[in-house]
Design a protein around this motif. Structure first.
Motif, PDB file in Angstrom:
ATOM      1  N   VAL A  95      43.483   4.155 108.575  1.00 39.03           N
ATOM      2  CA  VAL A  95      43.708   5.546 108.185  1.00 39.03           C
ATOM      3  C   VAL A  95      42.374   6.265 108.297  1.00 39.03           C
ATOM      4  CG1 VAL A  95      44.504   7.123 106.384  1.00 39.03           C
ATOM      5  CG2 VAL A  95      45.513   4.835 106.572  1.00 39.03           C
ATOM      6  N   TYR A 112      46.559   5.969 111.650  1.00 31.05           N
ATOM      7  CA  TYR A 112      47.161   7.077 110.903  1.00 31.05           C
ATOM      8  C   TYR A 112      46.184   8.247 110.895  1.00 31.05           C
ATOM      9  CZ  TYR A 112      50.487   3.560 109.370  1.00 31.05           C
ATOM     10  OH  TYR A 112      51.448   2.578 109.349  1.00 31.05           O
ATOM     11  N   TYR A 145      50.414  12.271 110.336  1.00 23.41           N
ATOM     12  CA  TYR A 145      50.788  12.820 109.037  1.00 23.41           C
ATOM     13  C   TYR A 145      51.113  14.298 109.230  1.00 23.41           C
ATOM     14  CZ  TYR A 145      50.616  12.792 103.896  1.00 23.41           C
ATOM     15  OH  TYR A 145      50.918  12.835 102.557  1.00 23.41           O
ATOM     16  N   LEU A 147      45.418  14.553 106.022  1.00 23.72           N
ATOM     17  CA  LEU A 147      45.272  13.172 105.556  1.00 23.72           C
ATOM     18  C   LEU A 147      43.787  12.847 105.555  1.00 23.72           C
ATOM     19  CD1 LEU A 147      46.646  10.577 104.673  1.00 23.72           C
ATOM     20  CD2 LEU A 147      46.839   9.931 107.093  1.00 23.72           C
ATOM     21  N   ILE A 156      49.292   2.764 102.585  1.00 22.88           N
ATOM     22  CA  ILE A 156      49.569   2.943 104.005  1.00 22.88           C
ATOM     23  C   ILE A 156      51.073   2.993 104.257  1.00 22.88           C
ATOM     24  CG2 ILE A 156      49.318   1.884 106.288  1.00 22.88           C
ATOM     25  CD1 ILE A 156      46.576   0.882 105.398  1.00 22.88           C
ATOM     26  N   TYR A 210      52.144   6.494 103.649  1.00 19.06           N
ATOM     27  CA  TYR A 210      51.752   7.371 104.760  1.00 19.06           C
ATOM     28  C   TYR A 210      52.670   7.154 105.961  1.00 19.06           C
ATOM     29  CZ  TYR A 210      47.404   8.259 102.182  1.00 19.06           C
ATOM     30  OH  TYR A 210      46.480   8.629 101.219  1.00 19.06           O
ATOM     31  N   GLN A 211      53.025   5.904 106.214  1.00 16.65           N
ATOM     32  CA  GLN A 211      53.918   5.615 107.335  1.00 16.65           C
ATOM     33  C   GLN A 211      55.281   6.256 107.129  1.00 16.65           C
ATOM     34  OE1 GLN A 211      56.081   1.647 108.775  1.00 16.65           O
ATOM     35  NE2 GLN A 211      53.890   1.582 109.272  1.00 16.65           N
ATOM     36  N   SER A 237      55.051   9.938 108.026  1.00 14.83           N
ATOM     37  CA  SER A 237      54.464  10.295 109.308  1.00 14.83           C
ATOM     38  C   SER A 237      55.446  10.145 110.462  1.00 14.83           C
ATOM     39  CB  SER A 237      53.223   9.429 109.574  1.00 14.83           C
ATOM     40  OG  SER A 237      52.240   9.630 108.593  1.00 14.83           O
TER      41      SER A 237
END
Length: 500
Positions: A353, A380, A411, A417, A464, A467-468, A471
């Motif tokens: 990230v 990311y 993101y 992000l 993470i 975030y995934q 996204s």
């Protein structure tokens, strides 16, 4: 001979001299990509490129800072010489142990134990927790952030600092001069901190008319809080509201998203040592810290291991932790070498990230090599970076990553992000202030935390995963179809990103 012809001759001669000298001077002690970028600018635009090079192109920093860092590393190495490179209670693979020993040789900081009291994703809650910790302070509070602003989000923290001063706690605060100055209330905040008794100083002040002349692009990007030498917080968040003081950001719903980790145990000594070096660099004052003793004036002084320090709180999950400080004061590219080495240990998954992804060549090779040998590599990034130049520069690398099999997650805009972390398999995690870009590796003072053997890895995995979930995956079939104008701007910005 007319005056105009004389002036033209002088112009041509100076132009030629600048170019000839640049070819022999610019590449010295500089990476090839950076040398090429600088030479292109100077050769095509010599009367613009030369002043720019003189302002921000020097590969050297103030020699005093390098002496201080070198002395600090010697003291750290001497004081910790009886400590193993990693806690004996933690089992490390041969590869990971090699990275830990490499990092110790570069920074003089061994891997120690520490309790993770939580990786916090809620932006507002980060500052509320920081204020709560300051309220428990009995002796010292040490604060160091790249951006410091007093606003509705941070007000509670500032009031906690003032209350700590009133009850006799020594409060020290460092803020980056260039990083903080553009935000609302900058001057008023300085006056208020002085009035309430906070001992504050600028990091790397750029005030040429007051004798403070430094490269303006060298910045201290660290973010940390240490209370009484027993508990600390560090991560990616700056000390400012999530819209960064911008009405435009507020109207469009743009917020920065970050993480901070709360730590106690031996690792706090490493964080306090980093603060002590930065404080001395800016003020010339040697401060007494809890588990370490620090002074340039006592050649035989030792940093005492944490077992000789005060009792420390026990809580959370015990991890093996190693702090990785880096910056232009070091001559070893500590974070870049550590990050590359860690990526080569990945066997199943490498998840990164980074809000500003403009990688140095060796790091790009480490990522693509991992993908090519079958590791699931994920990157990311924000769908749209908050800076145009960065947005275009970083996206110029996507095609090479996609060709190697890297999965790129974006993101959603307009969110930013801003978290900086990465995960290696289920083995170890890194988080902190360092982006995966050339600036963080070469120009900024940063701190990162390497963690294994506890709950930090699990919690970064959860960060993470969230975030995934939010996204969008970049389609490798669609990405090459972007416009010619977009590709051209990416190439230009990629060139400028190499100017170090």
């Amino acid at each position: 001979m007319t005056l105009s012809s004389v002036l033209m001759g002088v112009f041509i001669a100076v132009d030629l001299i600048i170019k000839v000298v640049a070819i022999g001077v610019v590449p010295e002690n500089r990476k090839p990509s950076s040398s090429t970028a600088w030479l292109l600018i100077i050769l095509f635009f010599p009367f613009i490129g030369l002043p720019l090079f003189l302002l921000i192109g020097s590969p050297y920093i103030n020699k005093r800072r390098q002496r201080i860092q070198a002395r600090a590393n010697t003291i750290l190495a001497t004081g910790a010489e009886q400590l193993p490179s990693a806690p004996p209670t933690v089992e490390l693979s041969g590869e990971l142990r090699g990275v830990v020993e490499l990092t110790r040789s570069l920074t003089s900081l061994p891997m120690v134990t520490g309790s993770n009291l939580g990786v916090e994703m809620d932006y507002q809650r980060c500052f509320e927790r920081m204020a709560e910790l300051v309220k428990t302070a009995e002796e010292t509070v040490e604060v160091e952030f790249y951006i410091v602003a007093r606003d509705s989000t941070t007000e509670g923290f500032f009031l906690a600092l003032a209350a700590a001063v009133r009850r006799g706690v020594k409060v020290r605060l460092l803020l980056d001069h260039i990083g903080s100055r553009k935000y609302p209330g900058f001057t008023a905040m300085q006056s208020w901190m002085t009035e309430v008794g906070i001992d504050w100083h600028f990091m790397l002040p750029f005030r040429p008319f007051r004798g403070s002349w430094k490269r303006p692009d060298l910045r201290n990007h660290r973010k940390l809080l240490v209370v009484d030498g027993r508990v600390a917080m560090m991560g990616s968040a700056n000390l400012i509201g999530s819209t960064y003081g911008s009405e435009k950001n507020h109207r469009m719903g743009r917020h920065w998203h970050d993480i901070m980790v709360e730590l106690t145990g031996e690792i706090v000594s490493s964080l306090e040592a980093v603060f002590a070096v930065d404080w001395y660099s800016e003020t010339g004052e040697v401060i007494n810290i809890h588990a370490y003793r620090f002074s340039e004036h006592l050649p035989d002084e030792r940093l005492l291991p944490s077992a000789h320090g005060p009792e420390r709180e026990v809580g959370g999950s015990v991890n093996a932790l190693q702090l990785i400080p880096s910056g232009p004061g070091f001559r070893t590219s500590a974070s870049l070498r550590a990050f590359n080495s860690l990526m080569y240990t990945a066997k199943e998954r490498l998840a990164i990230v980074s809000p500003y992804f403009v990688p140095e060549e060796s790091l790009l090779e480490a990522m693509t090599t991992a993908a090519m040998r079958g590791v699931q590599v994920e990157l990311y990034v924000s769908e749209q970076a908050d800076q145009f130049m960065v947005d275009r520069a970083q996206s110029s690398y996507y095609q090479a990553l996609l060709d190697a099999g890297v999965k790129i997650y974006m993101y959603p805009a307009p969110q930013v992000l801003h978290t900086k972390c990465f995960l290696i398999d289920q083995t170890c995690a890194v988080l902190g202030s360092s982006n995966m870009d050339m600036r963080s590796f070469g120009l900024n003072y940063e701190i990162s935390l390497l963690a294994t053997g506890g709950n930090v890895v699990e919690q970064i995995h959860g960060v993470i995963a969230e975030y995934q979930r939010l996204s969008t995956l970049v389609d490798p079939e669609e990405w090459p179809k972007r416009s010619v104008a977009r590709r051209y701007s990416e190439s230009v910005m990629r060139l400028t990103s190499a100017l170090q």
